[in-house]
Design an enzyme around this catalytic site. Structure first.
Site, mmCIF file in Angstrom:
data_model
loop_
_atom_site.group_PDB
_atom_site.id
_atom_site.type_symbol
_atom_site.label_atom_id
_atom_site.label_comp_id
_atom_site.label_asym_id
_atom_site.label_seq_id
_atom_site.Cartn_x
_atom_site.Cartn_y
_atom_site.Cartn_z
ATOM 1 N N HIS A 1 52.241 -62.336 -14.951
ATOM 2 C CA HIS A 1 53.013 -62.449 -13.672
ATOM 3 C C HIS A 1 54.699 -62.883 -14.120
ATOM 4 O O HIS A 1 54.449 -63.577 -15.120
ATOM 5 C CB HIS A 1 52.841 -62.999 -12.531
ATOM 6 C CG HIS A 1 51.506 -62.594 -11.967
ATOM 7 N ND1 HIS A 1 52.366 -62.891 -10.273
ATOM 8 C CD2 HIS A 1 51.049 -61.362 -12.161
ATOM 9 C CE1 HIS A 1 50.294 -61.848 -9.987
ATOM 10 N NE2 HIS A 1 49.917 -61.046 -11.031
ATOM 11 N N CYS B 1 52.929 -65.729 -6.362
ATOM 12 C CA CYS B 1 51.889 -65.478 -4.582
ATOM 13 C C CYS B 1 50.666 -66.990 -5.693
ATOM 14 O O CYS B 1 51.362 -67.987 -6.339
ATOM 15 C CB CYS B 1 51.368 -64.202 -6.253
ATOM 16 S SG CYS B 1 50.536 -64.755 -8.296
ATOM 17 N N CYS C 1 51.000 -68.272 -9.323
ATOM 18 C CA CYS C 1 52.186 -68.453 -10.003
ATOM 19 C C CYS C 1 52.439 -69.544 -9.283
ATOM 20 O O CYS C 1 53.171 -70.558 -9.754
ATOM 21 C CB CYS C 1 53.041 -67.510 -9.605
ATOM 22 S SG CYS C 1 53.068 -66.136 -10.446
ATOM 23 N N GLU D 1 56.247 -64.947 -13.374
ATOM 24 C CA GLU D 1 56.413 -67.137 -13.499
ATOM 25 C C GLU D 1 55.474 -67.631 -14.192
ATOM 26 O O GLU D 1 55.630 -67.949 -15.256
ATOM 27 C CB GLU D 1 56.133 -67.021 -12.266
ATOM 28 C CG GLU D 1 57.140 -66.544 -11.017
ATOM 29 C CD GLU D 1 56.465 -65.498 -10.304
ATOM 30 O OE1 GLU D 1 57.235 -65.406 -8.835
ATOM 31 O OE2 GLU D 1 55.410 -64.456 -10.969
#
Length: 166
Positions: free
Chosen positions: A63, A93, A96, A65
């Site tokens: 992801h 999320c 993250c 992040e």
């Protein structure tokens, strides 16, 4: 998380770095990636960026992040990002957000929210709901099975002269 670190609390600074994260996300879509971007900032200086690379790299943890956290840690040669702010194009999320917390990021600021993500087909509500549900009711079993020596790695850690506490 404390306010005032990495990029300040001024709306202009936050807005500038959020716009950068959104630009990265939009560019990533044009390049075949997911619609997420992130930047890590310390003292008003951009340290690292990240874009969602899940499908490109076949890595469900890639992801934006997490990518930014990994890049900043490599750059700084440390696992602690104390004094930084993570700016994300979208509400992080649970994975993250946990990554930012483990990295000791001071602040997390995001542009779009989980409803925007859900509209785009990225609905994290199932995870948020799952974490507030008794594990016995989860569709994916998560259980402990104690084996002899299960605590030995932690005993070794506690007595290791090379241990770096975190």
């Amino acid at each position: 998380m404390s306010g005032g670190a990495g990029g300040g609390t001024a709306a202009g600074s936050d807005e500038h770095f959020l716009e950068r994260a959104v630009e990265l996300a939009t560019k990533n879509v044009a390049e075949g990636g997911g619609p997420f971007g992130a930047v890590l900032v310390r003292g008003g200086e951009l340290l690292a960026t990240g874009q969602n690379r899940v499908t490109r790299d076949n890595d469900p943890t890639a992801h934006a992040e997490v990518q930014a956290v990994r890049a900043a840690c490599r750059l700084l040669g440390t696992f602690s990002l104390h004094g930084t702010t993570l700016y994300s194009s979208c509400e992080p999320c649970p994975m993250c957000l946990a990554s930012a917390l483990w990295a000791r990021v001071d602040r997390v600021v995001y542009a779009a929210d989980r409803d925007d993500a859900a509209r785009g087909g990225f609905d994290d509500r199932a995870f948020y709901d799952l974490f507030s549900t008794d594990r016995a009711l989860w569709s994916t079993p998560v259980r402990q099975q104690r084996v002899p020596g299960a605590a030995e790695p932690f005993d070794a850690w506690l007595t290791s002269a090379a241990r770096v506490d975190y």
